[in-house]
Structure formats: structure tokens, C-alpha cells
Design a protein around this motif. Structure first.
Motif, PDB file in Angstrom:
ATOM      1  N   TYR A 100       0.834  -1.205   0.000  1.00 23.26           N
ATOM      2  CA  TYR A 100       0.000   0.000   0.000  1.00 23.26           C
ATOM      3  C   TYR A 100       0.868   1.254   0.000  1.00 23.26           C
ATOM      4  O   TYR A 100       0.575   2.222  -0.695  1.00 23.26           O
ATOM      5  CB  TYR A 100      -0.939   0.038   1.207  1.00 23.26           C
ATOM      6  CG  TYR A 100      -1.921  -1.107   1.277  1.00 23.26           C
ATOM      7  CD1 TYR A 100      -2.429  -1.709   0.130  1.00 23.26           C
ATOM      8  CD2 TYR A 100      -2.333  -1.610   2.498  1.00 23.26           C
ATOM      9  CE1 TYR A 100      -3.319  -2.766   0.198  1.00 23.26           C
ATOM     10  CE2 TYR A 100      -3.230  -2.662   2.579  1.00 23.26           C
ATOM     11  CZ  TYR A 100      -3.723  -3.235   1.428  1.00 23.26           C
ATOM     12  OH  TYR A 100      -4.604  -4.276   1.504  1.00 23.26           O
ATOM     13  N   LEU A 101       1.936   1.246   0.784  1.00 22.22           N
ATOM     14  CA  LEU A 101       2.816   2.415   0.832  1.00 22.22           C
ATOM     15  C   LEU A 101       3.589   2.605  -0.463  1.00 22.22           C
ATOM     16  O   LEU A 101       3.899   3.736  -0.841  1.00 22.22           O
ATOM     17  CB  LEU A 101       3.792   2.294   2.002  1.00 22.22           C
ATOM     18  CG  LEU A 101       3.180   2.383   3.389  1.00 22.22           C
ATOM     19  CD1 LEU A 101       4.254   2.154   4.446  1.00 22.22           C
ATOM     20  CD2 LEU A 101       2.498   3.730   3.605  1.00 22.22           C
ATOM     21  N   ALA A 102       3.895   1.508  -1.122  1.00 24.68           N
ATOM     22  CA  ALA A 102       4.682   1.593  -2.354  1.00 24.68           C
ATOM     23  C   ALA A 102       3.854   2.075  -3.541  1.00 24.68           C
ATOM     24  O   ALA A 102       4.398   2.616  -4.497  1.00 24.68           O
ATOM     25  CB  ALA A 102       5.296   0.235  -2.673  1.00 24.68           C
ATOM     26  N   GLN A 103       2.543   1.899  -3.477  1.00 24.67           N
ATOM     27  CA  GLN A 103       1.692   2.340  -4.586  1.00 24.67           C
ATOM     28  C   GLN A 103       1.586   3.861  -4.589  1.00 24.67           C
ATOM     29  O   GLN A 103       1.577   4.479  -3.540  1.00 24.67           O
ATOM     30  CB  GLN A 103       0.270   1.789  -4.416  1.00 24.67           C
ATOM     31  CG  GLN A 103       0.141   0.323  -4.544  1.00 24.67           C
ATOM     32  CD  GLN A 103      -1.292  -0.135  -4.323  1.00 24.67           C
ATOM     33  OE1 GLN A 103      -2.218   0.654  -4.292  1.00 24.67           O
ATOM     34  NE2 GLN A 103      -1.467  -1.425  -4.170  1.00 24.67           N
ATOM     35  N   ASP A 104       1.489   4.424  -5.769  1.00 24.62           N
ATOM     36  CA  ASP A 104       1.175   5.842  -5.800  1.00 24.62           C
ATOM     37  C   ASP A 104      -0.340   5.986  -5.641  1.00 24.62           C
ATOM     38  O   ASP A 104      -1.086   5.006  -5.666  1.00 24.62           O
ATOM     39  CB  ASP A 104       1.700   6.521  -7.060  1.00 24.62           C
ATOM     40  CG  ASP A 104       1.125   5.955  -8.347  1.00 24.62           C
ATOM     41  OD1 ASP A 104       0.108   5.238  -8.288  1.00 24.62           O
ATOM     42  OD2 ASP A 104       1.679   6.247  -9.412  1.00 24.62           O
ATOM     43  N   ASP A 105      -0.793   7.203  -5.426  1.00 24.45           N
ATOM     44  CA  ASP A 105      -2.216   7.437  -5.164  1.00 24.45           C
ATOM     45  C   ASP A 105      -3.103   6.971  -6.314  1.00 24.45           C
ATOM     46  O   ASP A 105      -4.194   6.455  -6.095  1.00 24.45           O
ATOM     47  CB  ASP A 105      -2.472   8.920  -4.885  1.00 24.45           C
ATOM     48  CG  ASP A 105      -1.923   9.344  -3.536  1.00 24.45           C
ATOM     49  OD1 ASP A 105      -1.868   8.485  -2.628  1.00 24.45           O
ATOM     50  OD2 ASP A 105      -1.547  10.514  -3.385  1.00 24.45           O
ATOM     51  N   GLU A 106      -2.626   7.143  -7.535  1.00 26.44           N
ATOM     52  CA  GLU A 106      -3.432   6.758  -8.699  1.00 26.44           C
ATOM     53  C   GLU A 106      -3.702   5.245  -8.719  1.00 26.44           C
ATOM     54  O   GLU A 106      -4.831   4.804  -8.947  1.00 26.44           O
ATOM     55  CB  GLU A 106      -2.710   7.175  -9.980  1.00 26.44           C
ATOM     56  CG  GLU A 106      -3.472   6.854 -11.238  1.00 26.44           C
ATOM     57  CD  GLU A 106      -2.697   7.262 -12.480  1.00 26.44           C
ATOM     58  OE1 GLU A 106      -2.790   6.528 -13.474  1.00 26.44           O
ATOM     59  OE2 GLU A 106      -2.015   8.300 -12.450  1.00 26.44           O
ATOM     60  N   VAL A 107      -2.677   4.463  -8.441  1.00 31.27           N
ATOM     61  CA  VAL A 107      -2.834   3.005  -8.429  1.00 31.27           C
ATOM     62  C   VAL A 107      -3.740   2.587  -7.275  1.00 31.27           C
ATOM     63  O   VAL A 107      -4.632   1.754  -7.437  1.00 31.27           O
ATOM     64  CB  VAL A 107      -1.459   2.307  -8.331  1.00 31.27           C
ATOM     65  CG1 VAL A 107      -1.613   0.807  -8.141  1.00 31.27           C
ATOM     66  CG2 VAL A 107      -0.633   2.609  -9.567  1.00 31.27           C
ATOM     67  N   PHE A 108      -3.525   3.177  -6.099  1.00 34.42           N
ATOM     68  CA  PHE A 108      -4.359   2.840  -4.946  1.00 34.42           C
ATOM     69  C   PHE A 108      -5.818   3.187  -5.232  1.00 34.42           C
ATOM     70  O   PHE A 108      -6.720   2.403  -4.946  1.00 34.42           O
ATOM     71  CB  PHE A 108      -3.873   3.569  -3.691  1.00 34.42           C
ATOM     72  CG  PHE A 108      -4.629   3.173  -2.454  1.00 34.42           C
ATOM     73  CD1 PHE A 108      -4.275   2.039  -1.751  1.00 34.42           C
ATOM     74  CD2 PHE A 108      -5.699   3.925  -2.008  1.00 34.42           C
ATOM     75  CE1 PHE A 108      -4.973   1.655  -0.621  1.00 34.42           C
ATOM     76  CE2 PHE A 108      -6.410   3.552  -0.881  1.00 34.42           C
ATOM     77  CZ  PHE A 108      -6.045   2.408  -0.184  1.00 34.42           C
ATOM     78  N   ASP A 109      -6.055   4.371  -5.794  1.00 34.41           N
ATOM     79  CA  ASP A 109      -7.429   4.771  -6.116  1.00 34.41           C
ATOM     80  C   ASP A 109      -8.055   3.832  -7.138  1.00 34.41           C
ATOM     81  O   ASP A 109      -9.230   3.484  -7.030  1.00 34.41           O
ATOM     82  CB  ASP A 109      -7.460   6.211  -6.650  1.00 34.41           C
ATOM     83  CG  ASP A 109      -7.182   7.231  -5.562  1.00 34.41           C
ATOM     84  OD1 ASP A 109      -7.424   6.916  -4.381  1.00 34.41           O
ATOM     85  OD2 ASP A 109      -6.720   8.329  -5.891  1.00 34.41           O
ATOM     86  N   ARG A 110      -7.288   3.421  -8.119  1.00 35.41           N
ATOM     87  CA  ARG A 110      -7.812   2.500  -9.129  1.00 35.41           C
ATOM     88  C   ARG A 110      -8.206   1.167  -8.485  1.00 35.41           C
ATOM     89  O   ARG A 110      -9.221   0.582  -8.824  1.00 35.41           O
ATOM     90  CB  ARG A 110      -6.764   2.295 -10.223  1.00 35.41           C
ATOM     91  CG  ARG A 110      -7.263   1.485 -11.402  1.00 35.41           C
ATOM     92  CD  ARG A 110      -6.255   1.403 -12.532  1.00 35.41           C
ATOM     93  NE  ARG A 110      -4.905   1.173 -12.079  1.00 35.41           N
ATOM     94  CZ  ARG A 110      -3.868   1.957 -12.397  1.00 35.41           C
ATOM     95  NH1 ARG A 110      -4.023   2.994 -13.187  1.00 35.41           N
ATOM     96  NH2 ARG A 110      -2.663   1.691 -11.938  1.00 35.41           N
ATOM     97  N   ASN A 111      -7.411   0.702  -7.521  1.00 34.45           N
ATOM     98  CA  ASN A 111      -7.680  -0.586  -6.881  1.00 34.45           C
ATOM     99  C   ASN A 111      -8.758  -0.528  -5.808  1.00 34.45           C
ATOM    100  O   ASN A 111      -9.514  -1.484  -5.658  1.00 34.45           O
ATOM    101  CB  ASN A 111      -6.398  -1.144  -6.262  1.00 34.45           C
ATOM    102  CG  ASN A 111      -5.404  -1.587  -7.297  1.00 34.45           C
ATOM    103  OD1 ASN A 111      -5.782  -2.011  -8.380  1.00 34.45           O
ATOM    104  ND2 ASN A 111      -4.133  -1.474  -6.981  1.00 34.45           N
TER     105      ASN A 111
END
Length: 125
Positions: free
Chosen positions: A60-71
Motif C-alpha cells: 500500500y505504501l509503495a503504490q502511488d495514489d493513482e494506483v491505490f485509487d484504481r484498486n
């Protein structure tokens, strides 16, 4: 009615890391994945959910906000200014240190470490 409140990447990571020492799976309930949360609780007598929680916290920390939001936020990003590159590098560096600690503690293999390390570095390239 479906609960559609925006999910925070940092809260998800905190819940995941707390699952390494307390009840595993809280982050799954928070992210709207109750079946996975139940599975983590049912397997709590084994080390599997604790290790998985630690790995997911780093993920979760390694993802950028865009990837986290997409998931986890149905692709809906919060409109804000992008992070400066130095802040992004610091975030990935911190996540890499935590990942390395997991490797040194024997919670993840050298292969898993290298896979995640490459994914994290690709995010800042």
C-alpha cells in the motif's frame, strides 16, 4: 446501500501493519473486502495472515495514489497537486527500508524482496 467513503492509503497501511502484532485482516474489512478479512481472522492461529499483512502494508505504501485509487476507490482520485519527485522518492525509500527489514527478519524471501523492490523502483522511473 453500499458504503462508498473514500479509502485512505495510509490508514490501510497502518491497519495492515497493526495486523502483524494484533488482529490480522482489519485492513481488508476497511478496504471493502470482508471475505478476505474473515479468512485472515480464521487463519489467525497461523503466521500466514501476519506475514501477508506486513507485505500488503508495504505494498500500500509503495503504490502511488493513482494506483491505490484504481484498486480501492473505484478509480476516483482526489483532485490535488502531485507530489514532488523528492517526496515520492522518500516514500519509496521508506517502503524499501521496511521491505528490507521484512527480508532480514525472514518474513519474505530474497526473491519476493527483489520482485517488490523492482516494482517500487519502476514507480519512480
Amino acid at each position: 446501500m453500499k458504503f462508498t467513503k473514500r479509502k485512505s492509503r495510509s490508514i490501510a497501511a497502518i491497519l495492515a501493519f497493526s495486523g502483524t502484532v494484533t488482529i490480522s485482516g482489519l485492513h481488508k474489512f476497511y478496504l471493502g473486502q470482508p471475505l478476505w478479512g474473515i479468512l485472515y481472522v480464521l487463519l489467525s492461529w497461523t503466521p500466514i495472515p501476519k506475514v501477508a499483512s506486513a507485505i500488503e502494508g508495504v505494498w500500500y505504501l509503495a503504490q502511488d495514489d493513482e494506483v491505490f485509487d484504481r484498486n480501492f476507490n473505484f478509480g476516483q482520485a482526489v483532485p490535488k497537486t502531485s507530489l514532488p519527485v523528492s517526496s515520492q522518492v522518500e516514500s519509496v525509500a521508506s517502503a524499501l527500508r521496511e521491505l528490507d527489514a521484512l527480508r532480514q527478519d525472514g518474513l519474505i524471501s530474497e526473491y519476493e524482496f527483489e520482485q517488490k523492490r523492482r516494482q517500487m523502483l519502476d514507480q519512480i522511473s
